[in-house]
Design a protein around this motif. Structure first.
Motif, short mmCIF file in Angstrom:
data_model
loop_
_atom_site.label_atom_id
_atom_site.label_comp_id
_atom_site.label_asym_id
_atom_site.label_seq_id
_atom_site.Cartn_x
_atom_site.Cartn_y
_atom_site.Cartn_z
N PHE A 158 0.84 -1.21 0.00
CA PHE A 158 0.00 0.00 0.00
C PHE A 158 0.87 1.26 0.00
O PHE A 158 0.59 2.21 -0.73
CB PHE A 158 -0.92 -0.01 1.22
CG PHE A 158 -1.92 1.12 1.24
CD1 PHE A 158 -3.13 1.00 0.57
CD2 PHE A 158 -1.65 2.30 1.91
CE1 PHE A 158 -4.05 2.05 0.57
CE2 PHE A 158 -2.56 3.34 1.93
CZ PHE A 158 -3.77 3.21 1.25
N ILE A 163 -1.79 -1.02 -4.97
CA ILE A 163 -3.05 -1.21 -4.24
C ILE A 163 -3.63 -2.61 -4.45
O ILE A 163 -4.15 -3.23 -3.51
CB ILE A 163 -4.08 -0.15 -4.64
CG1 ILE A 163 -3.48 1.26 -4.49
CG2 ILE A 163 -5.34 -0.28 -3.79
CD1 ILE A 163 -3.01 1.59 -3.10
N ALA A 166 -1.97 -5.04 -2.18
CA ALA A 166 -2.43 -4.87 -0.80
C ALA A 166 -3.81 -5.48 -0.61
O ALA A 166 -4.07 -6.19 0.37
CB ALA A 166 -2.44 -3.39 -0.44
N LYS A 167 -4.73 -5.23 -1.55
CA LYS A 167 -6.08 -5.76 -1.44
C LYS A 167 -6.08 -7.29 -1.45
O LYS A 167 -6.84 -7.93 -0.71
CB LYS A 167 -6.94 -5.24 -2.59
CG LYS A 167 -7.35 -3.79 -2.46
CD LYS A 167 -8.24 -3.35 -3.61
CE LYS A 167 -9.58 -4.04 -3.59
NZ LYS A 167 -10.49 -3.53 -4.64
N CYS A 204 -7.92 0.89 0.80
CA CYS A 204 -7.49 0.49 -0.55
C CYS A 204 -8.52 0.91 -1.59
O CYS A 204 -8.17 1.45 -2.65
CB CYS A 204 -7.27 -1.02 -0.61
SG CYS A 204 -5.84 -1.63 0.30
#
Length: 350
Positions: A158, A163, A166-167, A204
């Motif tokens: 992140f 992103i 991270a998600k 996110c």
């Protein structure tokens, strides 16, 4: 106060019993064989050298063949490792499959081996066999809790603006916690973990401009955190932050009444926290910020007198707050918020 880490209170591996702690048993500390240390999360061979998280959607540069996350390397024209011009990038499916298999097994493997099952048979090790054969060696998990590992990797991604990576890690972490909730029920620890992870997923979604998904994640975070006792400062802080973030999204969407509802809920959470423990400076600062948010909405809704009272309430809190000399970060924040609150009143008077 820093946002709560959802795994700060995660259970540690159980201490060996007296029987297991005897001379007949040795316990080996968890150790990740690829270098992803459970305490420091050092970089390992499956990491992207740009975002420093585990590879996600792996892609290799042509012609140098160095691999990175696709989202990370797409921002470069030459290889960050060797400097070679990037002619094109290609999916590195085999490497990504390896990363995915590692994640699936990480922090889930428990092994129990006998010491005599050693594979090396050097003269030195053979000379010690008589002493070691009677000992049963217990190997614990190869790493710390899986959730802590996934969250750490997600936070790295992140910060590097990867992103989707991270998600992916946070979604897997949330899935794990939901599975535990089904078997163990809504324990305080699990609800706090899921609430925090859902809040991160909301961040996110907000970072990618998906306000609808962000609100859904924050609302679910609030749902789980609301189930917890309000005697934990970090949980209270995270709950109020999630409520404020929903309020922010409603505010920017032009739904001022909905924004005020969420801001006011956060204000009440922080009021209760201060009432229970009035000597925590960070909570008083948070409460002053909540007054500022509610007052700003009230002003935009035309309730100027109410807004002025709320701005003044925040000013009163901050002017009465005495900080220790070492709390320089909090003092800077106090002065910043205080200056903003005073400017709102002066602005109206002029």
């Amino acid at each position: 106060m820093r946002p709560v880490c959802p795994f700060v209170k995660a259970a540690r591996p159980p201490e060996p019993s007296k029987k297991e702690s005897s001379a007949d048993t040795a316990t080996i500390s968890p150790k990740c064989p690829l270098g992803y240390d459970s305490q420091t999360f050092k970089l390992g061979p499956l990491s992207c050298m740009i975002c420093h998280a585990l590879l996600f959607d792996s892609a290799k540069c042509v012609p140098c063949s160095h691999s990175f996350c696709k989202a990370c390397i797409s921002r470069f024209k030459d290889c960050p490792l060797c400097g070679a011009d990037i002619e094109k990038i290609e999916a590195d499916i085999n490497l990504q499959n390896l990363v995915d298999r590692f994640i699936e097994g990480h922090a889930r493997i428990k092994r129990s081996h006998n010491a005599e099952d050693k594979q090396d048979s050097t003269p030195e090790s053979n000379s010690n066999d008589d002493n070691n054969n009677s000992k049963r060696v217990i190997y614990e998990d190869v790493s710390l809790e899986r959730g802590a590992f996934l969250v750490q990797q997600a936070m790295r991604a992140f910060r590097a603006q990867n992103i989707e990576s991270a998600k992916s890690r946070l979604s897997l972490c949330a899935e794990d916690i939901r599975g535990q909730l089904e078997t163990m029920g809504n324990t305080s620890e699990l609800c706090s973990q899921l609430g925090a992870v859902l809040g991160m997923l909301g961040d996110c979604s907000r970072a990618t401009g998906d306000a609808g998904s962000a609100v859904s994640y924050f609302e679910e975070s609030v749902e789980f955190l609301s189930k917890l006792p309000r005697n934990d400062q970090e949980i209270t802080h995270t709950l109020s932050i999630s409520l404020n973030k929903i309020g922010d999204l409603k505010y920017y969407d032009g739904d001022l009444k909905a924004a005020r509802s969420y801001y006011f809920q956060s204000l009440n959470v922080r009021r209760d926290a201060v009432k229970d423990d009035p000597n925590v400076p960070s909570q008083l600062l948070d409460l002053a910020v909540s007054f500022a948010k509610v007052a700003d909405v009230d002003r935009n809704l035309g309730d100027e007198d109410v807004a002025i009272d709320e701005f003044q309430e925040g000013i009163k809190l901050l002017e009465s707050l005495t900080l220790k000399s070492e709390d320089t970060g909090l003092e800077q924040r106090r002065l910043s918020v205080l200056e903003f609150l005073k400017s709102q009143i002066v602005e109206k008077q002029t």
